[in-house]
Motif scaffolding. Sequence first.
Motif, short mmCIF file in Angstrom:
data_model
loop_
_atom_site.label_atom_id
_atom_site.label_comp_id
_atom_site.label_asym_id
_atom_site.label_seq_id
_atom_site.Cartn_x
_atom_site.Cartn_y
_atom_site.Cartn_z
N GLU A 146 0.83 -1.20 0.00
CA GLU A 146 0.00 0.00 0.00
C GLU A 146 0.87 1.26 0.00
O GLU A 146 0.59 2.22 -0.72
N GLU A 147 1.95 1.26 0.79
CA GLU A 147 2.84 2.42 0.86
C GLU A 147 3.52 2.67 -0.48
O GLU A 147 3.61 3.82 -0.94
N VAL A 148 4.01 1.61 -1.11
CA VAL A 148 4.66 1.76 -2.41
C VAL A 148 3.65 2.23 -3.45
O VAL A 148 3.95 3.11 -4.26
N ALA A 149 2.46 1.68 -3.41
CA ALA A 149 1.41 2.09 -4.36
C ALA A 149 1.09 3.58 -4.21
O ALA A 149 0.94 4.29 -5.20
N ALA A 150 0.99 4.04 -2.97
CA ALA A 150 0.69 5.46 -2.74
C ALA A 150 1.81 6.34 -3.30
O ALA A 150 1.54 7.38 -3.92
N ARG A 151 3.07 5.93 -3.12
CA ARG A 151 4.20 6.71 -3.67
C ARG A 151 4.18 6.70 -5.20
O ARG A 151 4.46 7.71 -5.84
N THR A 152 3.86 5.55 -5.78
CA THR A 152 3.79 5.47 -7.24
C THR A 152 2.70 6.38 -7.77
O THR A 152 2.90 7.14 -8.72
N ASP A 153 1.53 6.31 -7.15
CA ASP A 153 0.41 7.15 -7.61
C ASP A 153 0.76 8.63 -7.50
O ASP A 153 0.44 9.41 -8.39
N ALA A 154 1.42 9.02 -6.41
CA ALA A 154 1.84 10.42 -6.26
C ALA A 154 2.82 10.79 -7.35
O ALA A 154 2.73 11.89 -7.92
N LEU A 155 3.76 9.91 -7.66
CA LEU A 155 4.72 10.18 -8.72
C LEU A 155 4.02 10.40 -10.06
O LEU A 155 4.33 11.34 -10.78
N VAL A 156 3.07 9.55 -10.38
CA VAL A 156 2.34 9.68 -11.65
C VAL A 156 1.63 11.03 -11.70
O VAL A 156 1.61 11.69 -12.74
N ARG A 157 1.06 11.45 -10.60
CA ARG A 157 0.35 12.74 -10.55
C ARG A 157 1.30 13.93 -10.69
O ARG A 157 0.96 14.94 -11.28
N GLU A 158 2.51 13.80 -10.12
CA GLU A 158 3.43 14.94 -10.03
C GLU A 158 4.43 15.05 -11.17
O GLU A 158 5.05 16.11 -11.33
N LEU A 159 4.64 14.00 -11.92
CA LEU A 159 5.62 14.05 -13.01
C LEU A 159 5.30 15.19 -13.98
O LEU A 159 4.14 15.36 -14.36
#
Length: 183
Positions: free
Chosen positions: A115-128
């Motif tokens: 869940e933690e890794v998924a949240a970081r990935t999703d944030a990265l996709v939003r912020e790139l």
Amino acid sequence: MPDTMNPTHLDQSTITGERADLLLALAQHRTMLRHTARDLSDEQAGLRTTASALCLGGIIKHVTSVERVWTAFIREGLSALGAVTDMTEEDWAQRADEFRMLPGETLAGVLDAYEEVAARTDALVRELPGLDVSHPLPDAPWSAPGTRWSARRVLLHVIGETAQHAGHADIIRESLDGALSMG
């Protein structure tokens, strides 16, 4: 923190287009993978039920690691893969632990890490700033010299890995107790 494993958590008013599609695909496959572990004990999550050495907890640990490494590659480039490309025999032995539940590990802990890794990935996709940012891949055995992957290509790879391993997990779960995740 939003439930990054649930495809309904995506706010379609702020994330649209290709990014929304990538996030939704990731969320759907993560949900299927997580669903295979529903109602299992820690012991059951560590059981091998097929000829494969894989167990449900190990598959989730592996997918967590894959997502962590590849999103680091999006941010940092080739240096994020350095540990993988320069592995010793001892490193490979330690990496094998990624595919099984080790003493003291719990299914809840494995799922929390995912869940933690998924949240970081999703944030990265939003912020790139864009999905076209790319980095070179290591030369063979993984790729031909000069191959580059964009953030988009990396995310498609993570989606593919997650989907493939969700299928593996479904077979292992069915072999464990007859429960179906995808059927």
